[in-house]
Design a protein around this motif. Sequence first.
Motif, PDB file in Angstrom:
ATOM      1  N   ALA A 209     -10.240  -7.523   6.003  1.00  0.00           N
ATOM      2  CA  ALA A 209      -9.069  -7.204   5.190  1.00  0.00           C
ATOM      3  C   ALA A 209      -8.207  -6.226   5.978  1.00  0.00           C
ATOM      4  O   ALA A 209      -8.687  -5.183   6.424  1.00  0.00           O
ATOM      5  CB  ALA A 209      -9.480  -6.574   3.865  1.00  0.00           C
ATOM      6  N   ALA A 210      -6.951  -6.588   6.178  1.00  0.00           N
ATOM      7  CA  ALA A 210      -5.968  -5.665   6.743  1.00  0.00           C
ATOM      8  C   ALA A 210      -5.448  -4.849   5.571  1.00  0.00           C
ATOM      9  O   ALA A 210      -4.976  -5.410   4.587  1.00  0.00           O
ATOM     10  CB  ALA A 210      -4.839  -6.425   7.421  1.00  0.00           C
ATOM     11  N   MET A 211      -5.552  -3.533   5.659  1.00  0.00           N
ATOM     12  CA  MET A 211      -5.208  -2.683   4.519  1.00  0.00           C
ATOM     13  C   MET A 211      -4.007  -1.803   4.839  1.00  0.00           C
ATOM     14  O   MET A 211      -3.876  -1.311   5.952  1.00  0.00           O
ATOM     15  CB  MET A 211      -6.430  -1.858   4.125  1.00  0.00           C
ATOM     16  N   ARG A 212      -3.135  -1.653   3.838  1.00  0.00           N
ATOM     17  CA  ARG A 212      -1.919  -0.839   3.983  1.00  0.00           C
ATOM     18  C   ARG A 212      -1.862   0.165   2.849  1.00  0.00           C
ATOM     19  O   ARG A 212      -2.323  -0.086   1.738  1.00  0.00           O
ATOM     20  CB  ARG A 212      -0.675  -1.716   3.906  1.00  0.00           C
ATOM     21  N   GLY A 213      -1.215   1.288   3.143  1.00  0.00           N
ATOM     22  CA  GLY A 213      -1.047   2.329   2.139  1.00  0.00           C
ATOM     23  C   GLY A 213      -0.160   1.872   0.997  1.00  0.00           C
ATOM     24  O   GLY A 213       0.796   1.122   1.207  1.00  0.00           O
ATOM     25  N   GLN A 214      -0.471   2.352  -0.201  1.00  0.00           N
ATOM     26  CA  GLN A 214       0.318   2.022  -1.387  1.00  0.00           C
ATOM     27  C   GLN A 214       1.680   2.722  -1.323  1.00  0.00           C
ATOM     28  O   GLN A 214       2.701   2.116  -1.576  1.00  0.00           O
ATOM     29  CB  GLN A 214      -0.418   2.467  -2.646  1.00  0.00           C
ATOM     30  N   GLU A 215       1.666   4.024  -1.035  1.00  0.00           N
ATOM     31  CA  GLU A 215       2.903   4.801  -0.992  1.00  0.00           C
ATOM     32  C   GLU A 215       3.194   5.323   0.406  1.00  0.00           C
ATOM     33  O   GLU A 215       4.325   5.660   0.712  1.00  0.00           O
ATOM     34  CB  GLU A 215       2.814   5.963  -1.979  1.00  0.00           C
ATOM     35  N   ASN A 216       2.178   5.420   1.228  1.00  0.00           N
ATOM     36  CA  ASN A 216       2.306   5.950   2.577  1.00  0.00           C
ATOM     37  C   ASN A 216       2.307   4.788   3.569  1.00  0.00           C
ATOM     38  O   ASN A 216       1.272   4.183   3.824  1.00  0.00           O
ATOM     39  CB  ASN A 216       1.140   6.907   2.860  1.00  0.00           C
ATOM     40  N   SER A 217       3.453   4.468   4.129  1.00  0.00           N
ATOM     41  CA  SER A 217       3.553   3.316   5.037  1.00  0.00           C
ATOM     42  C   SER A 217       2.842   3.552   6.367  1.00  0.00           C
ATOM     43  O   SER A 217       2.572   2.611   7.098  1.00  0.00           O
ATOM     44  CB  SER A 217       5.019   2.958   5.281  1.00  0.00           C
ATOM     45  N   ARG A 218       2.527   4.811   6.681  1.00  0.00           N
ATOM     46  CA  ARG A 218       1.808   5.093   7.926  1.00  0.00           C
ATOM     47  C   ARG A 218       0.303   4.865   7.784  1.00  0.00           C
ATOM     48  O   ARG A 218      -0.407   4.836   8.772  1.00  0.00           O
ATOM     49  CB  ARG A 218       2.054   6.532   8.375  1.00  0.00           C
ATOM     50  N   LEU A 219      -0.189   4.756   6.564  1.00  0.00           N
ATOM     51  CA  LEU A 219      -1.610   4.543   6.313  1.00  0.00           C
ATOM     52  C   LEU A 219      -1.949   3.065   6.515  1.00  0.00           C
ATOM     53  O   LEU A 219      -1.472   2.201   5.777  1.00  0.00           O
ATOM     54  CB  LEU A 219      -1.985   4.985   4.898  1.00  0.00           C
TER      55      LEU A 219
END
Length: 141
Positions: free
Chosen positions: A24-34
Motif C-alpha cells: 500500500a502506498a500511503m499518503r498523509g490526510q492533511e500533511n502532503s509531505r507525509l
Amino acid sequence: MTTLINSFTPAFAQRLARRPNAWAAMRGQENSRLVGTLKLYQTTAGVVAAAEFWGLPQNEGNPKGLFKLCIYSESEGEGVLAAELPTLLGNRGYAWGAALSSRFTIRDVMGCTAALLVGPGSEAAQPSGGAGEIIARGTIK
C-alpha cells in the motif's frame, strides 16, 4: 550440551529484498509531505509486514513519537488484527518497522485499507473506537 537456534533472520532479509506480494502506498490526510509504504510478504512462517514513513509529525500531541499501523475493511469499518502490525517509533520525521504474523494471509487483507494512526492510545489503536487519529492511509493492492 549444545543448543542449536534456528533463526529466520536470513530468510526474512532475503524476502525483504524481493518484490512484495502486496503493498500500500500511503499518503498523509492533511500533511502532503507525509508519505510511506506498507509492504506485505507471504512466507511459510506467516506474513511479514514492513513499513517505512517520511514526513511524520514531531511532538504534536505525541511526545513518545509512537505511530500505529492497522488494516481495516472500509465496508465493515473494523480493524483487522490491528495489534499484529508494527508500532513505529518516529525519529526526526522518519520511521521503519517490521513484524511477522501468522494470524492472517495476504488474501485476507487484499483490497483493505492500511492506516497510520497517531494520538492518545495509538499503541493499541483501531479506526473504530476513537483510539487515535488517522494521519495517512492507502489501499492494499
